[in-house]
Design a protein around this motif. Sequence first.
Motif, PDB file in Angstrom:
ATOM      1  N   VAL A 184       1.394  -0.385   0.092  1.00 46.28           N
ATOM      2  CA  VAL A 184      -0.098  -0.013   0.072  1.00 46.28           C
ATOM      3  C   VAL A 184       1.236   1.788  -0.040  1.00 46.28           C
ATOM      4  O   VAL A 184       0.823   1.535  -1.244  1.00 46.28           O
ATOM      5  N   PHE A 185       1.997   1.407   0.667  1.00 46.44           N
ATOM      6  CA  PHE A 185       2.556   2.822   0.525  1.00 46.44           C
ATOM      7  C   PHE A 185       3.411   2.154  -0.415  1.00 46.44           C
ATOM      8  O   PHE A 185       4.087   3.125  -1.034  1.00 46.44           O
ATOM      9  N   LEU A 186       3.942   1.510  -1.280  1.00 49.42           N
ATOM     10  CA  LEU A 186       4.323   1.849  -2.826  1.00 49.42           C
ATOM     11  C   LEU A 186       4.005   2.457  -3.284  1.00 49.42           C
ATOM     12  O   LEU A 186       4.298   3.460  -4.066  1.00 49.42           O
ATOM     13  N   GLU A 187       2.357   1.798  -3.380  1.00 51.39           N
ATOM     14  CA  GLU A 187       1.095   2.038  -4.740  1.00 51.39           C
ATOM     15  C   GLU A 187       1.288   3.829  -4.357  1.00 51.39           C
ATOM     16  O   GLU A 187       1.079   5.000  -4.796  1.00 51.39           O
ATOM     17  N   LEU A 190       4.323   5.837  -5.258  1.00 47.58           N
ATOM     18  CA  LEU A 190       4.149   5.706  -6.466  1.00 47.58           C
ATOM     19  C   LEU A 190       3.576   7.116  -7.416  1.00 47.58           C
ATOM     20  O   LEU A 190       4.138   7.350  -8.764  1.00 47.58           O
ATOM     21  N   SER A 191       2.594   6.436  -6.722  1.00 42.99           N
ATOM     22  CA  SER A 191       1.228   7.341  -7.592  1.00 42.99           C
ATOM     23  C   SER A 191       1.355   9.089  -7.099  1.00 42.99           C
ATOM     24  O   SER A 191       1.609   9.802  -7.608  1.00 42.99           O
ATOM     25  N   LEU A 192       2.046   9.090  -6.163  1.00 47.88           N
ATOM     26  CA  LEU A 192       2.397  10.507  -5.065  1.00 47.88           C
ATOM     27  C   LEU A 192       3.845  10.766  -6.124  1.00 47.88           C
ATOM     28  O   LEU A 192       3.902  11.976  -6.884  1.00 47.88           O
ATOM     29  N   SER A 193       4.660  10.679  -6.368  1.00 41.88           N
ATOM     30  CA  SER A 193       5.902  10.316  -7.683  1.00 41.88           C
ATOM     31  C   SER A 193       5.359  10.638  -9.090  1.00 41.88           C
ATOM     32  O   SER A 193       5.648  11.766  -9.600  1.00 41.88           O
ATOM     33  N   ILE A 194       4.492  10.341  -8.955  1.00 42.11           N
ATOM     34  CA  ILE A 194       4.200  10.513 -11.602  1.00 42.11           C
ATOM     35  C   ILE A 194       3.448  11.563 -10.770  1.00 42.11           C
ATOM     36  O   ILE A 194       3.938  12.228 -11.867  1.00 42.11           O
ATOM     37  N   LEU A 195       2.611  11.593  -9.985  1.00 43.21           N
ATOM     38  CA  LEU A 195       1.987  13.266  -9.673  1.00 43.21           C
ATOM     39  C   LEU A 195       2.949  14.587  -9.943  1.00 43.21           C
ATOM     40  O   LEU A 195       2.798  15.074 -10.870  1.00 43.21           O
TER      41      LEU A 195
END
Length: 290
Positions: A184-187, A190-195
């Motif tokens: 869950v933390f990785l997802e 990743l979502s934050l980084s992509i954003l």
Amino acid sequence: MTGLAIGLALASAVLHAVWNFLVKRSGASGATFTWLFTLPSVLVLAPVAFYLMAAGHVALDARAGAFLAGSAVIHTIYFLVLQQGYRVGHLSVVYPIARGSGPVLAGIAAVVMLKEQPSVGAIIGVLCVAGGAAMLAFETAHADAAVNRARASSVRYGLLIGAFIGIYTVWDKYLVADLAMPPVFLEWALSLSILLLVTPAAVSNRARLAATWRAHKVTAVAGAMLGSASYILFLTALALAPVTRVAPLRETSILIGAALGSRFLAEGDVVRRLAAAGAIALGVALLAVS
């Protein structure tokens, strides 16, 4: 391979196919749409991610940070290429080739990098995947030039997307299994980084951002939830079983994606494409049980 890992991988497959169908049907692509369907995941998963950090379940040392940054770049490029592939190609071709070639590449990488050993069944599975992909790549030419161009583009993008799938599968397997990063933390990370990576391009044109939101807000929110849930389930399965078992099993979504594209998007060649998708699905099933 445990029953739990199998169940997680299969559930992930269903959610993933539906998410890709929604993206293809929307016709949206680019940094703006990526920003919109990433933001909901960041907001929804943030409380869980903060709890995991506060409870000491996340160890972000230099190595973990470097691998996380690398994964963010890989996933960002993957999302942009995926959307472009769906914009110019057919879901019933792009999706089976991408999802079929991805596990093959992931398995090869796992053998080389993670020292996992393939069996005879796995090798036969690879041949089935290759045969199904060839059926899609060498379909009979149509009189309509636009259909031929879309098919050719579908094959090219399918293979390119598959390469990214293979790369991020092994990369993220290392993060959740070897570095013990919670899925869950990785997802969320990743979502934050992509954003953050696509924010400069996405917000440079506020009018376009607003128009894209008005036109695709349902797809953006639904896609974010389905995509994140699918990948969290997949990452959890990866933490429980080898890449060479989990990655192929998730690709049962191939049949679902091909059926959705052929049936609801009127992409044509239904029998041939479903037969090819079936061959690819058989191949990944052999890979999963070998």
